[in-house]
Design an enzyme around this catalytic site. Sequence first.
Site: not given
Ligand code: ATR
Length: 284
Positions: A20, A22, A67, A71, A92, A108, A138, A227, A229, A250
Amino acid sequence: MILSAKARVAGVMGWPVAHSRSPRLHGWWLKHYGIDGAYVPLAVPPDGVIDAVRALATLGFRGANVTVPHKEAVIPALDRLDAAARRIGAVNTILVHEDGTLEGRNTDGFGFVENLRTSVSGWKAAAGPAVVLGAGGAARAVLVALADAGAPEIRLLNRTRERAERLAGELGCGLSCPVRVLDWSARAGALEGAALLVNTTTQGMAGHPPLDVALDALPRTALVTDIVYTPLETPLLRAAAARRNPAVDGLGMLLHQARPGFEAWFGRAPKVTAELRRFVLEGG
Ligand code: ATR
C-alpha cells in the site's frame, strides 16, 4: 515528527498491506502540515477484519482506510454508510465518531472524478458518452461517480457480459440510468463518438498483457484514462498519447481518494501537488 500523547491516529487495513502507498501518502501530508498525528499500515487477515474494525474505536483511532480484500467485508462491522458506500457496496474510508460509532464511506469515485477534473481543465462528465471497460470492484465506483457527475451515456463492456449486466442492474438508477451494456466483441465500435474511455480491467497492469482494443474509432478529443498505475504509463495510455488523445494516469485517483479521509481524521484539507505525486511514486 515526535508524537504527543494527544496524537491523532489512523491507518490502512489490508491483507497483504505491504504494497500500500497510503502510509507514504498520508505520512507526507502529516509532515507537510506539521500535524501531531500518525498513519500506520494495519495487516489484518480476512478472519480478523470485523474485530479489527471494532477495535478502531476501542484503541482511539480516528479511523482507517480499507483496501483489498476487505472493502466489502468491513460493512457488517459498521454502524452506518454514506450514500456512495451504499451505492458502490464497498467501503474504503472509516470514520470513528466522537460517540464511538463507525461510519463507512467510499471516496474512490470522488478520487476518480477529481483526478480527471484536476488533470484536464474544463473536463466535465456531462460532455459526452463514456466507455467503461471492465465490471470488477473498481468499475463499480467509476460507474457510480460518472452517473452522479452527469455522464449522459455510459457504455459498459466486460469480457464476461453477465457480470456487466449484473453490475448495471445493481446500480439502481432506474429508468434514467445512463448505463448501456454492450458485448466485449463490440469494443472497437463502442468508442465511436465517445468523450471518455476508462480501463478498469487488469489488462495493461504489470505482469498482464496489454488491453486488446483498437482505438481507431475513438475521437481525437476523447480523454483516455486507466485506473491502473503500475506501470504509470500503460500500453493503453501510450497508444492514446501517440494519437494525441488527452491521457490521464491512475495515480491521481489514489491521491485524490485519500483527501476526504485525511481531512476528517486530521482536520486539514490536504492538497494534491506534483511534489506529493513524485514522493509517492519514489516509494516504488
Ligand atoms: P477488481 O475488483 O479489482 O476490479 P476483478 O474483479 O478481478 O478486479 O476484475 C478484473 C476485471 O478485469 C474484470 O472486469 C475482468 O473481466 P471478467 O469479469 O470477464 O473476468 C477483467 N479482465 C481480466 N482479464 C481480462 C482479459 N484477459 N481480457 C479482458 N478483460 C479481462
